[in-house]
Design a protein around this motif. Structure first.
Motif, PDB file in Angstrom:
ATOM      1  N   ASP A 179      18.666  42.596  48.652  1.00  0.00           N
ATOM      2  CA  ASP A 179      18.598  41.378  49.463  1.00  0.00           C
ATOM      3  C   ASP A 179      19.062  40.142  48.709  1.00  0.00           C
ATOM      4  OD1 ASP A 179      17.620  42.783  51.649  1.00  0.00           O
ATOM      5  OD2 ASP A 179      15.539  42.568  50.988  1.00  0.00           O
ATOM      6  N   LYS A 180      19.410  40.301  47.451  1.00  0.00           N
ATOM      7  CA  LYS A 180      19.879  39.155  46.672  1.00  0.00           C
ATOM      8  C   LYS A 180      21.349  38.902  46.976  1.00  0.00           C
ATOM      9  CE  LYS A 180      19.925  37.252  41.977  1.00  0.00           C
ATOM     10  NZ  LYS A 180      19.522  37.444  40.568  1.00  0.00           N
ATOM     11  N   LYS A 181      21.717  37.639  47.024  1.00  0.00           N
ATOM     12  CA  LYS A 181      23.085  37.275  47.385  1.00  0.00           C
ATOM     13  C   LYS A 181      23.929  37.099  46.129  1.00  0.00           C
ATOM     14  CE  LYS A 181      23.532  34.495  50.859  1.00  0.00           C
ATOM     15  NZ  LYS A 181      23.600  33.279  51.724  1.00  0.00           N
ATOM     16  N   TYR A 182      25.080  37.769  46.116  1.00  0.00           N
ATOM     17  CA  TYR A 182      26.058  37.625  45.034  1.00  0.00           C
ATOM     18  C   TYR A 182      27.369  37.117  45.631  1.00  0.00           C
ATOM     19  CZ  TYR A 182      22.760  40.531  42.432  1.00  0.00           C
ATOM     20  OH  TYR A 182      21.626  41.023  41.825  1.00  0.00           O
ATOM     21  N   TYR A 183      28.172  36.511  44.763  1.00  0.00           N
ATOM     22  CA  TYR A 183      29.433  35.951  45.229  1.00  0.00           C
ATOM     23  C   TYR A 183      30.578  36.436  44.340  1.00  0.00           C
ATOM     24  CZ  TYR A 183      26.307  32.658  47.564  1.00  0.00           C
ATOM     25  OH  TYR A 183      25.322  32.103  48.322  1.00  0.00           O
ATOM     26  N   CYS A 184      31.649  36.832  44.976  1.00  0.00           N
ATOM     27  CA  CYS A 184      32.904  37.103  44.272  1.00  0.00           C
ATOM     28  C   CYS A 184      33.800  35.885  44.488  1.00  0.00           C
ATOM     29  CB  CYS A 184      33.576  38.365  44.818  1.00  0.00           C
ATOM     30  SG  CYS A 184      35.240  38.649  44.160  1.00  0.00           S
ATOM     31  N   LYS A 185      34.153  35.211  43.400  1.00  0.00           N
ATOM     32  CA  LYS A 185      34.980  34.016  43.490  1.00  0.00           C
ATOM     33  C   LYS A 185      36.335  34.291  42.844  1.00  0.00           C
ATOM     34  CE  LYS A 185      31.068  30.809  43.427  1.00  0.00           C
ATOM     35  NZ  LYS A 185      30.484  29.603  42.793  1.00  0.00           N
ATOM     36  N   TYR A 186      37.383  33.817  43.495  1.00  0.00           N
ATOM     37  CA  TYR A 186      38.703  33.956  42.873  1.00  0.00           C
ATOM     38  C   TYR A 186      39.439  32.626  42.891  1.00  0.00           C
ATOM     39  CZ  TYR A 186      40.818  34.437  47.584  1.00  0.00           C
ATOM     40  OH  TYR A 186      41.230  34.235  48.883  1.00  0.00           O
ATOM     41  N   GLU A 187      40.267  32.461  41.874  1.00  0.00           N
ATOM     42  CA  GLU A 187      41.093  31.262  41.743  1.00  0.00           C
ATOM     43  C   GLU A 187      42.536  31.692  41.550  1.00  0.00           C
ATOM     44  OE1 GLU A 187      41.740  27.406  38.783  1.00  0.00           O
ATOM     45  OE2 GLU A 187      40.036  28.769  38.465  1.00  0.00           O
ATOM     46  N   HIS A 188      43.389  31.256  42.462  1.00  0.00           N
ATOM     47  CA  HIS A 188      44.814  31.577  42.436  1.00  0.00           C
ATOM     48  C   HIS A 188      45.579  30.263  42.557  1.00  0.00           C
ATOM     49  CE1 HIS A 188      48.695  32.996  44.227  1.00  0.00           C
ATOM     50  NE2 HIS A 188      48.543  33.932  43.307  1.00  0.00           N
ATOM     51  N   GLU A 189      46.831  30.280  42.129  1.00  0.00           N
ATOM     52  CA  GLU A 189      47.655  29.074  42.195  1.00  0.00           C
ATOM     53  C   GLU A 189      47.692  28.465  43.591  1.00  0.00           C
ATOM     54  OE1 GLU A 189      52.301  27.817  41.186  1.00  0.00           O
ATOM     55  OE2 GLU A 189      51.374  29.545  40.202  1.00  0.00           O
ATOM     56  N   GLU A 190      47.610  29.299  44.610  1.00  0.00           N
ATOM     57  CA  GLU A 190      47.725  28.832  45.991  1.00  0.00           C
ATOM     58  C   GLU A 190      46.386  28.696  46.711  1.00  0.00           C
ATOM     59  OE1 GLU A 190      50.950  28.259  48.022  1.00  0.00           O
ATOM     60  OE2 GLU A 190      50.998  27.607  45.936  1.00  0.00           O
ATOM     61  N   GLU A 191      45.286  29.173  46.101  1.00  0.00           N
ATOM     62  CA  GLU A 191      44.035  29.165  46.855  1.00  0.00           C
ATOM     63  C   GLU A 191      42.845  29.476  45.956  1.00  0.00           C
ATOM     64  OE1 GLU A 191      43.412  30.986  51.094  1.00  0.00           O
ATOM     65  OE2 GLU A 191      42.927  32.569  49.653  1.00  0.00           O
ATOM     66  N   LYS A 192      41.693  28.856  46.300  1.00  0.00           N
ATOM     67  CA  LYS A 192      40.402  29.223  45.721  1.00  0.00           C
ATOM     68  C   LYS A 192      39.500  29.666  46.862  1.00  0.00           C
ATOM     69  CE  LYS A 192      40.320  25.900  41.872  1.00  0.00           C
ATOM     70  NZ  LYS A 192      39.541  24.766  41.273  1.00  0.00           N
TER      71      LYS A 192
END
Length: 233
Positions: free
Chosen positions: A206-219
């Motif tokens: 039930d714990k919330k995790y996040y996958c974050k990505y950073e690209h030249e065109e988008e975060k």
């Protein structure tokens, strides 16, 4: 004096460097600006150094700046300049009339602290900027396996291939039990994809995790909540 030493230690302790974007792709002949966001109580006077890191070579300092700008080698005059914008606390490296040989990663640094780096990709293709594309698809898959949950963050069809993927919870970045795969290229073009795995105990369902990505065109940031996609292992 002891007060001066105390102030220097304070500046060092509070110095934070953030580089954006993660990469810059340009055709030959263009001028490129690379920003370093500096959090410091003495931004105007703090020394910011710029390093260039080529493939299979050690980082090399090319310039530095406090209240004035200095080049490491005068032969680079006209190629590199550095400026500070006190209103934004940003130190900017300008690379003029880029060539294929300028393709490398540039780092800002202060004391023993380095920024995350900005990769400069110089292409011989005149219209390379029109080829830039953010990920066409991104999703998190999950699978329960014994007493664990495996999350897979799948990010597909982007260009260029430079991308930063991190996992976080509500408080901080997670580095334990994370596996980042290599990017792979599609068979029918210049598009790339990547996957990153996070393994957590089953009791954290039930714990919330996040996958974050950073690209030249988008975060972007993806949450593990509300995921119903399953995969076989």
């Amino acid at each position: 004096t002891s007060w001066q030493l105390f102030f220097l230690v304070l500046v060092h302790a509070q110095l934070i460097l953030l580089q954006t974007p993660i990469s810059i792709t340009r055709p030959e002949g263009k001028t490129v600006l690379i920003n370093c966001h500096v959090s410091s109580p003495d931004f105007r006077n703090v020394f910011i150094h710029w390093y260039q890191k080529r493939v299979n070579a050690a980082p090399k300092r090319i310039a530095y700046m406090s209240s004035r700008f200095f080049l490491e080698n005068q032969s680079d005059a006209g190629k590199f300049t550095v400026e500070k914008d006190p209103s934004k606390s940003v130190c900017t490296l300008t690379v003029s009339k880029v060539t294929l040989q300028d393709s490398s990663t540039f780092y800002c640094a202060g004391w023993d602290l380095f920024g995350s780096g900005t990769k400069l990709v110089v292409s011989g293709k005149l219209y390379v900027v029109s080829c830039l594309s953010p990920p066409a698809n991104s999703e998190i898959l999950q699978k329960k396996h014994e007493n664990q949950i495996i999350y897979v963050c799948l990010i597909e069809k982007f260009y260029p291939e430079i991308i930063r993927v991190t996992w976080t919870d509500d408080e901080k970045e997670i580095t334990d039990q994370v596996v980042k795969g290599d990017t792979w290229q599609s068979t029918n073009g210049d598009e790339y994809s990547i996957a990153s795995w996070l393994t957590v105990p089953a009791e954290n369902e039930d714990k919330k995790y996040y996958c974050k990505y950073e690209h030249e065109e988008e975060k972007a940031s993806l949450s593990t909540q509300g995921i119903f996609h399953m995969f076989k292992i």
